[in-house]
Design a protein around this motif. Sequence first.
Motif, PDB file in Angstrom:
ATOM      1  N   PHE A 194       0.951  -1.086   0.183  1.00  0.00           N
ATOM      2  CA  PHE A 194       0.125   0.024  -0.027  1.00  0.00           C
ATOM      3  C   PHE A 194       0.932   1.185  -0.062  1.00  0.00           C
ATOM      4  CE2 PHE A 194      -3.139  -2.976   1.013  1.00  0.00           C
ATOM      5  CZ  PHE A 194      -4.369  -2.387   0.806  1.00  0.00           C
ATOM      6  N   LYS A 195       0.454   2.287  -0.607  1.00  0.00           N
ATOM      7  CA  LYS A 195       1.004   3.638  -0.575  1.00  0.00           C
ATOM      8  C   LYS A 195       0.866   4.276   0.831  1.00  0.00           C
ATOM      9  CE  LYS A 195      -0.144   4.391  -5.450  1.00  0.00           C
ATOM     10  NZ  LYS A 195      -0.734   5.332  -6.423  1.00  0.00           N
ATOM     11  N   THR A 196       1.989   4.357   1.541  1.00  0.00           N
ATOM     12  CA  THR A 196       1.866   4.971   2.811  1.00  0.00           C
ATOM     13  C   THR A 196       3.262   5.316   3.126  1.00  0.00           C
ATOM     14  OG1 THR A 196       2.784   3.017   4.009  1.00  0.00           O
ATOM     15  CG2 THR A 196       0.512   2.987   3.787  1.00  0.00           C
ATOM     16  N   GLU A 197       3.348   5.941   4.312  1.00  0.00           N
ATOM     17  CA  GLU A 197       4.659   6.828   4.723  1.00  0.00           C
ATOM     18  C   GLU A 197       5.658   5.721   4.882  1.00  0.00           C
ATOM     19  OE1 GLU A 197       1.792   7.113   6.246  1.00  0.00           O
ATOM     20  OE2 GLU A 197       1.545   9.223   6.543  1.00  0.00           O
ATOM     21  N   LEU A 198       5.466   4.412   5.426  1.00  0.00           N
ATOM     22  CA  LEU A 198       6.550   3.367   5.288  1.00  0.00           C
ATOM     23  C   LEU A 198       6.890   2.683   3.877  1.00  0.00           C
ATOM     24  CD1 LEU A 198       4.888   1.203   8.312  1.00  0.00           C
ATOM     25  CD2 LEU A 198       6.805   2.903   8.399  1.00  0.00           C
ATOM     26  N   THR A 199       6.265   3.038   2.899  1.00  0.00           N
ATOM     27  CA  THR A 199       6.565   2.366   1.417  1.00  0.00           C
ATOM     28  C   THR A 199       6.952   3.556   0.683  1.00  0.00           C
ATOM     29  OG1 THR A 199       4.191   2.385   0.865  1.00  0.00           O
ATOM     30  CG2 THR A 199       5.149   0.238   2.017  1.00  0.00           C
ATOM     31  N   ASP A 200       6.834   4.985   0.938  1.00  0.00           N
ATOM     32  CA  ASP A 200       7.282   5.946   0.221  1.00  0.00           C
ATOM     33  C   ASP A 200       8.317   5.720  -0.595  1.00  0.00           C
ATOM     34  OD1 ASP A 200       6.255   8.605  -0.933  1.00  0.00           O
ATOM     35  OD2 ASP A 200       8.415   9.193  -0.098  1.00  0.00           O
ATOM     36  N   ALA A 201       9.338   5.325  -0.168  1.00  0.00           N
ATOM     37  CA  ALA A 201      10.837   5.022  -0.887  1.00  0.00           C
ATOM     38  C   ALA A 201      10.492   3.977  -1.960  1.00  0.00           C
ATOM     39  CB  ALA A 201      11.937   4.630   0.053  1.00  0.00           C
ATOM     40  N   LEU A 202       9.724   2.819  -1.737  1.00  0.00           N
ATOM     41  CA  LEU A 202       9.634   1.832  -2.730  1.00  0.00           C
ATOM     42  C   LEU A 202       8.433   2.446  -3.743  1.00  0.00           C
ATOM     43  CD1 LEU A 202       8.916  -1.217  -0.411  1.00  0.00           C
ATOM     44  CD2 LEU A 202      11.096  -0.558  -1.764  1.00  0.00           C
ATOM     45  N   VAL A 203       7.533   3.074  -3.352  1.00  0.00           N
ATOM     46  CA  VAL A 203       6.689   3.581  -4.521  1.00  0.00           C
ATOM     47  C   VAL A 203       7.343   4.542  -5.458  1.00  0.00           C
ATOM     48  CG1 VAL A 203       4.692   5.241  -4.735  1.00  0.00           C
ATOM     49  CG2 VAL A 203       4.669   3.807  -2.638  1.00  0.00           C
ATOM     50  N   LYS A 204       8.579   5.327  -4.820  1.00  0.00           N
ATOM     51  CA  LYS A 204       9.154   6.188  -5.753  1.00  0.00           C
ATOM     52  C   LYS A 204      10.244   5.633  -6.569  1.00  0.00           C
ATOM     53  CE  LYS A 204       8.194  10.405  -2.783  1.00  0.00           C
ATOM     54  NZ  LYS A 204       9.143  11.313  -2.072  1.00  0.00           N
TER      55      LYS A 204
END
Length: 257
Positions: A194-204
């Motif tokens: 999911f797109k969250t603060e914890l996964t922001d680096a992966l989303v980008k």
Amino acid sequence: MNPVLKSFDLSGRTALITGSSAGIGFALARGLAGAGARVILNARSTDKLEQAAARLREEGATVFTAAFDVTSGEAVNPAIERIEAEIGPIDILVNNAGMQRRGPLDQFEEAHWHELMKTNLDSVFLVGKAVAKHMIPRGRGKIVNICSVQSELGRPGIAPYTASKGAVKMLTKGMAIDWGQHGIQVNGLGPGYFKTELTDALVKNPEFTAWLVGRTPSRRWGDVEDLVGAAVFLASEASNFVNGHILYVDGGVTATL
């Protein structure tokens, strides 16, 4: 109201959501409030809690805040007693507080291991036990523990996180076994990516996102709102005979190699 729809109605219920000042926890609190529940937001930062509560109150929700450290029994037990005495019985508990640390397992620091386990696993035990002690005499209650697709699947560089979430899955089953006889349903909600603060680096990360979208049958990242329907189901009377189950909301990631 239609009896089926009424079984999902949370009006008159009070829900405590740990780690709910942002991210998935905040989305779940908003969703439960939208289904009629009074919600109690929890985090360690009072400022962040008040900001989150203000946002929900602007939407018409009935919101309380409870700042305490979910990894400390000395903090958890009096906090739950205070909530029960001052706000009212906790009908629904969502154990959402969690964290992530990535790195090669052979280089993973012992202190970071203990920090991750305290946050992801110990908190579920401590808050779950403290709340269940009040639910048991009442003969009812809903506990939803936030698991993960990593409760089932591994990925390079996150072995400690995977261990913690696998343990949460089995603790959920143990809670259901021990407390089901008292009218309490304990289930897990397992988010995918999911797109969250914890996964922001992966989303980008274009490479990772391309891999994930290709790996996911639904062909996209999850949005936190995608979790709300499942959470309301597990928190409501609609799930009264669902116990010890882990409901994965992952776009099909756990269904495919």
